[in-house]
Motif scaffolding. Structure first.
Motif, PDB file in Angstrom:
ATOM      1  N   VAL A  44       7.662  -0.670   9.392  1.00  7.01           N
ATOM      2  CA  VAL A  44       6.589  -1.507   8.857  1.00  7.01           C
ATOM      3  C   VAL A  44       5.268  -1.083   9.478  1.00  7.01           C
ATOM      4  O   VAL A  44       5.097  -1.141  10.699  1.00  7.01           O
ATOM      5  N   THR A  45       4.337  -0.623   8.651  1.00 11.88           N
ATOM      6  CA  THR A  45       2.992  -0.312   9.141  1.00 11.88           C
ATOM      7  C   THR A  45       2.111  -1.544   9.016  1.00 11.88           C
ATOM      8  O   THR A  45       2.409  -2.466   8.257  1.00 11.88           O
ATOM      9  N   GLY A  46       1.026  -1.566   9.778  1.00  6.79           N
ATOM     10  CA  GLY A  46       0.190  -2.773   9.795  1.00  6.79           C
ATOM     11  C   GLY A  46       0.988  -3.966  10.270  1.00  6.79           C
ATOM     12  O   GLY A  46       0.830  -5.085   9.766  1.00  6.79           O
ATOM     13  N   LEU A  94      10.793   1.416   4.013  1.00  8.05           N
ATOM     14  CA  LEU A  94       9.441   1.647   4.518  1.00  8.05           C
ATOM     15  C   LEU A  94       8.517   0.634   3.864  1.00  8.05           C
ATOM     16  O   LEU A  94       8.460   0.542   2.637  1.00  8.05           O
ATOM     17  N   VAL A  95       7.782  -0.111   4.678  1.00  9.32           N
ATOM     18  CA  VAL A  95       6.802  -1.079   4.176  1.00  9.32           C
ATOM     19  C   VAL A  95       5.415  -0.577   4.554  1.00  9.32           C
ATOM     20  O   VAL A  95       5.033  -0.607   5.728  1.00  9.32           O
ATOM     21  N   ASN A  96       4.680  -0.079   3.574  1.00  9.80           N
ATOM     22  CA  ASN A  96       3.312   0.393   3.794  1.00  9.80           C
ATOM     23  C   ASN A  96       2.360  -0.783   3.683  1.00  9.80           C
ATOM     24  O   ASN A  96       1.945  -1.168   2.589  1.00  9.80           O
ATOM     25  N   ASN A  97       2.026  -1.354   4.833  1.00  6.50           N
ATOM     26  CA  ASN A  97       1.176  -2.543   4.858  1.00  6.50           C
ATOM     27  C   ASN A  97      -0.141  -2.296   5.576  1.00  6.50           C
ATOM     28  O   ASN A  97      -0.958  -3.202   5.703  1.00  6.50           O
ATOM     29  N   ALA A  98      -0.354  -1.051   6.040  1.00  5.36           N
ATOM     30  CA  ALA A  98      -1.615  -0.748   6.719  1.00  5.36           C
ATOM     31  C   ALA A  98      -2.763  -0.836   5.734  1.00  5.36           C
ATOM     32  O   ALA A  98      -2.678  -0.344   4.611  1.00  5.36           O
ATOM     33  N   ALA A  99      -3.838  -1.479   6.138  1.00  9.37           N
ATOM     34  CA  ALA A  99      -4.989  -1.636   5.255  1.00  9.37           C
ATOM     35  C   ALA A  99      -6.253  -1.781   6.082  1.00  9.37           C
ATOM     36  O   ALA A  99      -6.258  -2.448   7.110  1.00  9.37           O
ATOM     37  N   ILE A 125      -0.249  -4.148  -1.690  1.00  9.38           N
ATOM     38  CA  ILE A 125      -1.632  -4.026  -2.159  1.00  9.38           C
ATOM     39  C   ILE A 125      -2.178  -5.435  -2.359  1.00  9.38           C
ATOM     40  O   ILE A 125      -1.904  -6.065  -3.386  1.00  9.38           O
ATOM     41  N   PRO A 126      -2.933  -5.970  -1.410  1.00 12.26           N
ATOM     42  CA  PRO A 126      -3.470  -7.329  -1.570  1.00 12.26           C
ATOM     43  C   PRO A 126      -4.311  -7.445  -2.819  1.00 12.26           C
ATOM     44  O   PRO A 126      -5.036  -6.519  -3.196  1.00 12.26           O
ATOM     45  N   GLY A 127      -4.195  -8.591  -3.488  1.00  8.61           N
ATOM     46  CA  GLY A 127      -4.960  -8.816  -4.711  1.00  8.61           C
ATOM     47  C   GLY A 127      -6.448  -8.817  -4.434  1.00  8.61           C
ATOM     48  O   GLY A 127      -6.908  -9.290  -3.396  1.00  8.61           O
ATOM     49  N   SER A 128      -7.203  -8.264  -5.379  1.00  5.64           N
ATOM     50  CA  SER A 128      -8.656  -8.193  -5.227  1.00  5.64           C
ATOM     51  C   SER A 128      -9.292  -9.534  -5.559  1.00  5.64           C
ATOM     52  O   SER A 128      -8.897 -10.206  -6.492  1.00  5.64           O
TER      53      SER A 128
END
Length: 313
Positions: free
Chosen positions: A72-74, A148-153, A204-207
């Motif tokens: 998990v990133t981020g 894999l959780v790509n959560n870095a932002a 991808i957090p909502g805009s």
């Protein structure tokens, strides 16, 4: 008299024509209404199937289905930490990646004690670019990475025009929001393909409509990347999911400190999001967020804006 006769004749012809047109328009309206009704019913069915079916099925064994380790990133932000805990609760070992070493250490130890799994962490700053990946590759070389959780932002809370943005910030957005997800997938995918199992989740957090051009573009890039990557690796047994949460509460930020149905706590959101893994390649991850998206497709824009303002209160 001739003029009167002509008027009545014209009236009858016009009335007959309008009557025929009204019948035609009624048929068109009925077909349009039926089509829209079927679309709404179809969307509702998909929403219920996605969020209700996992609750009815027997608890899944993620270790057997995907692998022993989750990366998990981020991992020190609220959502990343909650997602890591949700995976650990299902028996997966977790490796946390972030730049905050002290926080990583405490989170890693807490997860190991509470859930009885193996944990590890790597403190790297993705904004530094290519130099961080050799150490990550070395740490993951001997691990059976299943998820894999790509959560870095690195989304800027105070968006600014690109002409006013410092060059360092431009590269940071590219390295953190785009390159990190691509490179992490590039690192773990060979092992997943060899084992014929695994999953990649791109968060991808909502805009909120206030993102700067580059941040908004990075979100669009990750959505396209997720969709195309899934088509590339699905035949090898790899599941790729694009997770697009809306508002998730955060006890560390006053703005989202109050939890309610449309802004759940990170723990509640992560519990629901994990259930959708393997069921949908693109989802909000949470039933109320999916309901919001569905409503915004079928109700006026001003009402959607009102719902959005309520969700942020």
């Amino acid at each position: 008299m001739a003029a009167v006769d002509s008027f009545h004749l014209l009236y009858r012809e016009v009335a007959k024509t309008c009557h025929n047109h009204l019948e035609f328009l009624a048929v068109v309206g009925a077909l349009y209404t039926a089509r829209k009704s079927l679309c709404i019913l179809s969307d509702c069915y998909r929403l219920l199937r996605l969020h209700l079916t996992p609750c009815l099925l027997r608890r899944r064994d993620f270790v057997r289905e995907y692998g022993e380790w989750a990366v998990v990133t981020g991992a020190t932000n609220s959502l990343g930490k909650a997602y890591a805990e949700a995976l650990a609760k299902r028996g997966m070992n977790v490796l946390l990646i972030c730049s905050k070493r002290e926080t990583l250490h405490s989170v890693s130890e807490a997860i190991a004690v509470i859930y009885g799994v193996n944990t590890n962490f790597i403190d790297v700053d993705f904004s530094r670019g290519p130099e961080v990946y050799p150490s990550i590759m070395g740490a993951l070389r001997d691990l059976d990475v299943g998820i894999l959780v790509n959560n870095a932002a690195g989304f800027d809370e105070r968006p600014e025009p690109i002409v006013e943005m410092p060059e360092d910030t431009v590269w940071e957005i590219i390295h953190v929001n785009v390159a990190a997800a691509v490179m992490m997938a590039h690192i773990v995918l060979p092992g997943m393909v060899a084992r014929k199992r695994g999953a990649i989740v791109n968060v991808i957090p909502g805009s909120d409509g206030k993102s700067d051009a580059q941040t908004a573009a990075s979100k669009a890039y990750l959505e396209t990347f997720s969709r195309k990557l899934d088509s590339e690796v699905s035949a090898s047994g790899i599941f790729v999911q694009c997770l697009t949460p809306l508002h998730v509460g955060d006890t560390h930020r006053k703005r989202y400190g109050t939890f309610h149905m449309f802004a759940p706590s990170p723990d509640v959101y992560a519990r629901h999001a994990v259930r959708t893994l393997g069921f949908s390649t693109r989802t909000t991850g949470y039933w109320a967020h999916s309901l919001q998206v569905l409503a915004c497709r079928w109700i006026p824009g001003w009402l959607c804006s009102s719902i959005g303002r309520f969700a942020q209160q």
